[in-house]
Design an enzyme around this catalytic site. Structure first.
Site, PDB file in Angstrom:
ATOM      1  N   LYS A   1       9.690 111.206  60.560  1.00 16.22           N
ATOM      2  CA  LYS A   1       8.539 110.453  60.092  1.00 16.22           C
ATOM      3  C   LYS A   1       8.676 110.218  58.584  1.00 16.22           C
ATOM      4  O   LYS A   1       9.507 110.834  57.927  1.00 16.22           O
ATOM      5  CB  LYS A   1       7.243 111.202  60.399  1.00 16.22           C
ATOM      6  CG  LYS A   1       7.109 111.575  61.871  1.00 16.22           C
ATOM      7  CD  LYS A   1       5.802 112.258  62.166  1.00 16.22           C
ATOM      8  CE  LYS A   1       5.828 112.954  63.521  1.00 16.22           C
ATOM      9  NZ  LYS A   1       6.301 112.108  64.618  1.00 16.22           N
TER      10      LYS A   1
ATOM     11  N   HIS B   1       6.333 107.520  69.496  1.00 14.62           N
ATOM     12  CA  HIS B   1       6.244 108.555  68.470  1.00 14.62           C
ATOM     13  C   HIS B   1       5.435 108.045  67.276  1.00 14.62           C
ATOM     14  O   HIS B   1       5.447 106.856  66.955  1.00 14.62           O
ATOM     15  CB  HIS B   1       7.644 108.961  68.001  1.00 14.62           C
ATOM     16  CG  HIS B   1       8.445 109.651  69.065  1.00 14.62           C
ATOM     17  ND1 HIS B   1       8.135 110.912  69.521  1.00 14.62           N
ATOM     18  CD2 HIS B   1       9.541 109.260  69.758  1.00 14.62           C
ATOM     19  CE1 HIS B   1       9.001 111.269  70.446  1.00 14.62           C
ATOM     20  NE2 HIS B   1       9.867 110.279  70.613  1.00 14.62           N
TER      21      HIS B   1
ATOM     22  N   TYR C   1      -0.075 106.201  64.295  1.00 16.03           N
ATOM     23  CA  TYR C   1       0.573 105.313  65.264  1.00 16.03           C
ATOM     24  C   TYR C   1       0.172 103.876  64.926  1.00 16.03           C
ATOM     25  O   TYR C   1      -1.016 103.550  64.901  1.00 16.03           O
ATOM     26  CB  TYR C   1       0.132 105.645  66.682  1.00 16.03           C
ATOM     27  CG  TYR C   1       0.416 107.066  67.110  1.00 16.03           C
ATOM     28  CD1 TYR C   1       1.532 107.376  67.880  1.00 16.03           C
ATOM     29  CD2 TYR C   1      -0.441 108.104  66.742  1.00 16.03           C
ATOM     30  CE1 TYR C   1       1.794 108.685  68.278  1.00 16.03           C
ATOM     31  CE2 TYR C   1      -0.188 109.418  67.132  1.00 16.03           C
ATOM     32  CZ  TYR C   1       0.930 109.698  67.899  1.00 16.03           C
ATOM     33  OH  TYR C   1       1.180 110.997  68.286  1.00 16.03           O
TER      34      TYR C   1
END
Length: 336
Positions: free
Chosen positions: A313, A282, A271
């Protein structure tokens, strides 16, 4: 027109330059003629734009140079996508080492000196040295001759996360984690360290990586200090723990919060901009930590990329050398 093999290239005589190079960017000029790389000659044979090479059609030419088949499949695909493509031969393109083709931007050709992609061809059963990536596109050819393009980069991994206040906490080392019974709330809420054991105000349990970092920075007091936590980590994981700790510390120093990536098959999910856990967004990256000289199969790389893409991601490999230097390499799917 017919070509003739000479010194590893296919020479096409008078009018070859005008027909192949000037009009379509094939080969390199040689007076009024042109010199073609074998992969270009194979493509022209397949199209019927070249009659033969020393009397050989496509079938015989490929049989005579069997290692040409896989690069030919990639070259053909890129050409059919509308790109001019230069084989990465010395004197033909700059920085030719480690690649097979330079793909020029649409509308440009080899005479423009522009580059859209630097492409390395890899067979599905081959191997990929990860520290050689970062500025190339892998063109992976599988056993059914289907192509997958993987773009690689060397990303800047940084963020804005961190602790604003000086905090301290006491912890107890228990097996493979550290328990803090009275940790300051900001350690979790703002710094996103650890997990609550049972409820919002319950004890905070820290991983060995988190505890080692906090102990080394003076936030956490634990019997034996950071050395005791690190020793426990090495007992559990060996050298892998040291590599992961190096990456963990570096991410924290760069304002990025690393949390376990176990359920994604990675070492960390990260993060970049954590203000508070209650407003947590997210994670952006999946990070795998590997030795600097790590080699993976194209299948393994593709699996990692596919999983990261499936959970929105980006896949990043953190390659750690013996001096604790880290090379970051990101890999993602590409449609040229």
């Amino acid at each position: 027109m017919e070509g003739h093999l000479s010194d590893g290239l296919v020479e096409v005589g008078p009018n070859g330059r005008e027909r192949y190079y000037d009009s379509s960017g094939y080969g390199r000029p040689d007076g009024a003629g042109v010199r073609l790389a074998p992969v270009e000659a194979a493509y022209l044979l397949a199209r019927g734009d070249l009659d033969a090479v020393d009397g050989m059609g496509l079938e015989a030419f490929l049989a005579d140079t069997p290692d040409l088949v896989v690069p030919f499949l990639v070259y053909r695909d890129l050409r059919e996508r509308g790109f001019y493509v230069s084989p990465a031969l010395e004197g033909w393109v700059a920085d030719h080492a480690g690649i097979d083709f330079v793909v020029h931007p649409r509308g440009d050709g080899p005479w423009d000196g522009t580059v859209a992609y630097r492409v390395r061809v890899v067979d599905e059963r081959g191997s990929v040295r990860l520290d050689s990536l970062g500025d190339v596109v892998l063109a992976v050819v599988d056993e059914e001759s289907e192509l997958t393009y993987l773009e690689t980069d060397r990303p800047a991994v940084d963020g804005t996360s961190g602790l604003e206040a000086d905090l301290t906490a006491d912890g107890v080392l228990l097996e493979d984690r550290v328990l803090c019974w009275d940790a300051p709330p900001a350690l979790y809420e703002q710094g996103f360290y650890g997990q609550r054991m049972d409820r919002e105000d319950g004890p905070l349990q820290l991983s060995l990586l988190e505890a080692a970092h906090l102990a080394a920075t003076g936030v956490l007091s634990v019997a034996g200090g950071a050395a005791a936590v690190e020793a426990r980590g090495r007992d559990a994981e060996g050298e892998r723990f040291d590599r992961r700790l190096t990456v963990y510390r570096t991410l924290r120093e760069r304002g990025v919060v690393p949390k376990t990536g176990f359920k994604f098959g990675a070492d960390f999910r990260t993060y970049a901009d954590v203000d508070s856990v209650s407003e947590l967004g997210h994670s952006e990256l999946l990070v795998r930590v590997l030795p600097a000289d790590a080699t993976l199969s194209p299948r393994d790389v593709a699996l990692d990329v596919r999983l990261a893409h499936g959970v929105r991601k980006r896949m990043v490999f953190a390659l750690v050398d013996d001096g604790d230097e880290i090379r970051w390499v990101s890999v993602s799917r590409l449609t040229p």
